[in-house]
Write an enzyme that holds these catalytic residues in place. Structure first.
Site, PDB file in Angstrom:
ATOM      1  N   HIS A  34      -0.036  -5.712  -3.484  1.00  0.00           N
ATOM      2  CA  HIS A  34       1.401  -5.137  -3.618  1.00  0.00           C
ATOM      3  C   HIS A  34       1.958  -5.014  -5.466  1.00  0.00           C
ATOM      4  CE1 HIS A  34       2.727  -4.465   0.384  1.00  0.00           C
ATOM      5  NE2 HIS A  34       1.814  -5.587   0.714  1.00  0.00           N
ATOM      6  N   ASP A 172      -5.508   2.845  -3.730  1.00  0.00           N
ATOM      7  CA  ASP A 172      -6.753   3.170  -2.549  1.00  0.00           C
ATOM      8  C   ASP A 172      -7.389   4.595  -2.901  1.00  0.00           C
ATOM      9  OD1 ASP A 172      -5.494   1.283  -1.603  1.00  0.00           O
ATOM     10  OD2 ASP A 172      -4.248   2.405  -0.042  1.00  0.00           O
TER      11      ASP A 172
HETATM   12  C1  GLA Z   1      -1.436  -0.126   0.842  1.00  0.00           C
HETATM   13  C2  GLA Z   1      -1.148   0.778  -0.295  1.00  0.00           C
HETATM   14  C3  GLA Z   1      -1.539   0.395  -1.658  1.00  0.00           C
HETATM   15  C4  GLA Z   1      -1.245  -0.753  -2.036  1.00  0.00           C
HETATM   16  C5  GLA Z   1      -1.338  -2.153  -0.866  1.00  0.00           C
HETATM   17  C6  GLA Z   1      -0.941  -3.392  -1.117  1.00  0.00           C
HETATM   18  O1  GLA Z   1      -2.627  -0.214   1.073  1.00  0.00           O
HETATM   19  O2  GLA Z   1      -1.548   2.067  -0.021  1.00  0.00           O
HETATM   20  O3  GLA Z   1      -1.076   1.380  -2.500  1.00  0.00           O
HETATM   21  O4  GLA Z   1       0.209  -1.094  -2.495  1.00  0.00           O
HETATM   22  O5  GLA Z   1      -0.922  -1.204   0.378  1.00  0.00           O
HETATM   23  O6  GLA Z   1      -1.767  -4.036  -2.264  1.00  0.00           O
END
Ligand code: GLA
Length: 403
Positions: A34, A172
């Protein structure tokens, strides 16, 4: 599932031969949770488990997609730079997210038949949805003979995914598209940079899935967006208090000028309790990422493990995205000798990741199996246990292969 199986499934579904295969891996975030949408570095690695797409170009603009998972019924739509979404929460919106980006950013105009198989557990915090968007984006670009640098594509894919209504960060997509085998990656933003860091041969990351699903475009969307809004509101208030002008009030700027604990002291004077807690998580997590990178480079397993534990505590207490199932897995892993354990991904369910030395792996796996997955003494573990409890293998980023 072997590539031969993908080909057979494609043939059975579409009655034709596919001519290429895409692979886009899921990821496990080792630390830095986050904070990507706050513009701060994160530290994930790509998994061996991936989304695979067998495909074939069409001579019209139709995109037809089918999945090996019966929970995801076939979808079709016309490729174009503006596409009306399916109803809220429909899985097909991830396909449309990729299609809109391929058409609007790069002029992709060739339709495709796509057969999708995901080895990444769905809605488990291992980024199955971003891997799907990345895979479809690569598929549609490749079919239109468009080549894009992975780093650029990662930024485009992150923007594209906003189509589903979750204001996710860019971690991601960056790791799924740019990972290097055997490495984790430090990912920095604005501009996006991906620095591979080798994972020492002795380090083992065990992943365990609570089975509590976190759907980014469904049940988790509101909480996720609320957390992001709080993170943004907090930095505005602290930045303004420190005399920064509008547009200068970023976490990167604050952390370049102050230590995390100094910032927390300032924030205590300005923020209400809820915003203070969110802010404290972000600035302390940023510091942990920096230390974790150093620990990995120095092969210091124990230091890395302690940082993972601290990250988990911060996510639980300050960011409030843990839950009873995640707590149970974390405490079982630690109790069995893991050097550190934390929730990974957005939280609220999904998976934990635990760091072990090789001689602890078996006892950690066994403690998790018995303590969490086997429901009663002498009972059986679920048939899909190998998908929900495994040792992660740091893998390479996405690729397209002609058949
Ligand atoms: C999800 C979101 C990412 C990131 C995570 C928490 O996976 O897609 O961009 O914010 O939550 O770290």
């Amino acid at each position: 599932m072997s590539s031969e199986t993908h080909l057979v499934a494609f043939r059975e579904h579409f009655g034709l031969e596919p001519d290429r295969l895409v692979r886009a891996p899921g990821r496990v975030n080792l630390i830095g949770e986050h904070v990507d949408y706050a513009g701060l570095p994160v530290f994930p690695m790509a998994l061996e488990q991936a989304v695979h797409v067998a495909m074939r170009p069409r001579d019209d603009r139709l995109v037809r997609a089918a999945s090996s998972d019966p929970n995801y019924p076939p979808r079709e739509f016309l490729l174009g730079s503006e596409i009306e979404p399916f109803p809220d929460g429909d899985w097909g919106n991830y396909l449309k997210a990729a299609a809109v980006a391929a058409a609007s950013r790069y002029g992709a105009d060739c339709g495709a038949d796509l057969w999708i198989h995901s080895e990444v557990p769905v809605a488990a915090g291992l980024s199955s949805s971003s891997a799907l968007v990345d895979a479809i984006l690569l598929a549609l670009l490749d079919i239109s003979n468009i080549e894009v640098d992975p780093l650029e594509l990662a930024t485009v894919a992150a923007d594209a995914e906003q189509y589903v209504g979750t204001r996710g960060g860019g971690m991601d997509q960056a790791i799924s598209l740019c990972a290097r085998e055997g490495h984790a990656a430090l990912i920095e933003f604005d501009p996006l940079r991906v620095t591979p860091v080798p994972i020492p041969g002795e380090w083992r990351f065990v992943i365990a899935d609570t089975g509590v699903q976190v759907h980014k475009s469904g049940n988790a969307r509101e909480t996720y967006n609320r957390r992001r809004a709080a993170v943004e509101e907090a930095v505005e208030q602290v930045g303004a208090h420190l005399g920064l002008g509008e547009g200068e009030r970023t976490y990167v700027r604050l952390l370049a000028e102050h230590e995390a604990d100094e910032l927390v002291s300032v924030a205590e004077e300005v923020l209400d309790d809820r915003l203070l807690a969110r802010f404290r998580h972000v600035v302390t997590e940023a510091e942990r990422v920096r230390l974790a990178e150093a620990a990995l480079r120095e092969d210091d397993l124990e230091a890395f493990g302690r940082l993972m534990d601290a990250s988990h505590e911060s996510l639980r207490d300050d960011f409030e995205v843990s839950g009873p199932e995640l707590e149970r897995l974390v405490s079982l892993a630690r109790g069995a000798g893991a050097l550190g354990a934390r929730l990974t991904g957005a939280g609220l369910g999904g998976c934990i990741v635990a760091l072990c030395a090789p001689d602890q792996v078996d006892s950690v796996l066994e403690a998790l199996r018995i303590g969490y997955f086997v429901k009663q003494p002498g009972g059986e573990a679920p048939a899909d246990l190998h998908r929900r409890l495994f040792v992660a293998i740091p893998s390479a980023g996405a690729s397209v292969r002609r058949i």
